[in-house]
Design a protein around this motif. Structure first.
Motif, PDB file in Angstrom:
ATOM      1  N   ARG A  14       0.828  -1.210   0.000  1.00 23.88           N
ATOM      2  CA  ARG A  14       0.000   0.000   0.000  1.00 23.88           C
ATOM      3  C   ARG A  14       0.866   1.266   0.000  1.00 23.88           C
ATOM      4  O   ARG A  14       0.502   2.265  -0.622  1.00 23.88           O
ATOM      5  CB  ARG A  14      -0.933   0.007   1.211  1.00 23.88           C
ATOM      6  N   LEU A  15       1.990   1.225   0.714  1.00 22.43           N
ATOM      7  CA  LEU A  15       2.862   2.397   0.752  1.00 22.43           C
ATOM      8  C   LEU A  15       3.415   2.703  -0.640  1.00 22.43           C
ATOM      9  O   LEU A  15       3.463   3.860  -1.062  1.00 22.43           O
ATOM     10  CB  LEU A  15       4.010   2.173   1.734  1.00 22.43           C
ATOM     11  N   THR A  16       3.805   1.658  -1.361  1.00 24.09           N
ATOM     12  CA  THR A  16       4.313   1.852  -2.722  1.00 24.09           C
ATOM     13  C   THR A  16       3.241   2.458  -3.617  1.00 24.09           C
ATOM     14  O   THR A  16       3.508   3.402  -4.381  1.00 24.09           O
ATOM     15  CB  THR A  16       4.789   0.516  -3.312  1.00 24.09           C
ATOM     16  N   GLN A  17       2.026   1.944  -3.537  1.00 20.67           N
ATOM     17  CA  GLN A  17       0.927   2.471  -4.343  1.00 20.67           C
ATOM     18  C   GLN A  17       0.633   3.937  -3.974  1.00 20.67           C
ATOM     19  O   GLN A  17       0.385   4.773  -4.850  1.00 20.67           O
ATOM     20  CB  GLN A  17      -0.325   1.618  -4.141  1.00 20.67           C
ATOM     21  N   PHE A  18       0.681   4.218  -2.680  1.00 25.04           N
ATOM     22  CA  PHE A  18       0.421   5.572  -2.207  1.00 25.04           C
ATOM     23  C   PHE A  18       1.470   6.552  -2.738  1.00 25.04           C
ATOM     24  O   PHE A  18       1.135   7.613  -3.279  1.00 25.04           O
ATOM     25  CB  PHE A  18       0.412   5.588  -0.679  1.00 25.04           C
ATOM     26  N   ILE A  19       2.751   6.186  -2.596  1.00 24.23           N
ATOM     27  CA  ILE A  19       3.826   7.068  -3.038  1.00 24.23           C
ATOM     28  C   ILE A  19       3.749   7.287  -4.552  1.00 24.23           C
ATOM     29  O   ILE A  19       3.866   8.417  -5.032  1.00 24.23           O
ATOM     30  CB  ILE A  19       5.196   6.489  -2.652  1.00 24.23           C
ATOM     31  N   TRP A  20       3.500   6.224  -5.298  1.00 23.12           N
ATOM     32  CA  TRP A  20       3.432   6.326  -6.753  1.00 23.12           C
ATOM     33  C   TRP A  20       2.300   7.265  -7.175  1.00 23.12           C
ATOM     34  O   TRP A  20       2.459   8.094  -8.076  1.00 23.12           O
ATOM     35  CB  TRP A  20       3.243   4.948  -7.363  1.00 23.12           C
TER      36      TRP A  20
END
Length: 231
Positions: A221-227
């Protein structure tokens, strides 16, 4: 995330306090508490609650205990609207002055705190809602009177930082110290929050990869959020 929104409230409310003396039935501390709650409601679209508040005029200090600052974003549930809670807050500075266009806050310190940043869309969060409301008020104040102010230092000590996106937890980490960046009139909500949030995320990720972090992180989720947020 202190210039936490608390510091902006202190700035605008200090001006109001110097213009609105306490009544015979109220102390200055009680009057300031009322103004804080009134201005959070009318200026920030938020709720401010506290258990104890003391104004020490000789020292230029505001001391508060068990404070809560909560937004009213309809897209977020009640728990995620609570941006900041802190057991102890201390504000120091030359912010009680007869000069209505000059104010200096030397420091805002919140101890034993919890800061929750809850996104519900790209560039949309409880913190964005507070910052944008604060900046709208600053524009209105400028239109009627030029106000010179600054907040030199804001920090949270022993703070739990929570990050949510669309109701789902992304990260929770306890930090011994979180320094808040100074805010400027030219900042937008996005630029200010980026100065605060991205360095913390970078620090947490570096520690996690090194195996010495007690942070709870949902990396997917963090990766998706940052992207989403950096595009």
């Amino acid at each position: 995330m202190a210039r936490s929104k608390l510091s902006f409230m202190v700035i605008s409310l200090a001006f109001a306090l110097t213009m609105t003396p306490a009544s015979a039935e109220q102390t200055l501390s009680e009057r300031l508490g009322d103004i804080l709650q009134e201005r959070a409601d009318s200026h920030l679209g938020a709720d401010f609650a506290y258990r104890k508040l003391e104004l020490v005029t000789l020292l230029g200090e505001l001391r508060a205990e068990d404070i809560r600052l909560t937004t009213r974003v309809e897209a977020l549930d009640e728990g995620l609207n609570q941006v900041l809670r802190a057991d102890h807050v201390l504000v120091k500075g030359e912010w009680l002055t007869p000069q209505q266009n000059s104010l200096v806050v030397d420091s805002v310190v919140a101890r034993d705190a919890q800061l929750t940043v809850a996104y519900y869309g790209k560039g949309q969060s409880n913190l964005h809602a507070l910052y944008e409301a604060a900046m709208r008020q600053q524009v209105l104040q400028r239109a009627s009177n030029s106000i010179m102010w600054q907040v030199k230092q804001s920090r949270l000590e022993n703070v739990v930082l929570n990050l949510f996106d669309q109701g789902q937890p992304i990260l929770s980490v306890r930090l011994a110290l979180l320094e808040l960046p100074p805010a400027h009139a030219d900042d937008t909500a996005d630029t200010y929050i980026a100065k605060l949030l991205w360095p913390v995320l970078e620090q947490v990720l570096e520690q996690a990869m090194a195996g010495n972090s007690d942070a709870v992180v949902d990396y997917s989720r963090l990766t998706q959020f940052i992207w989403r947020e950096i595009r």
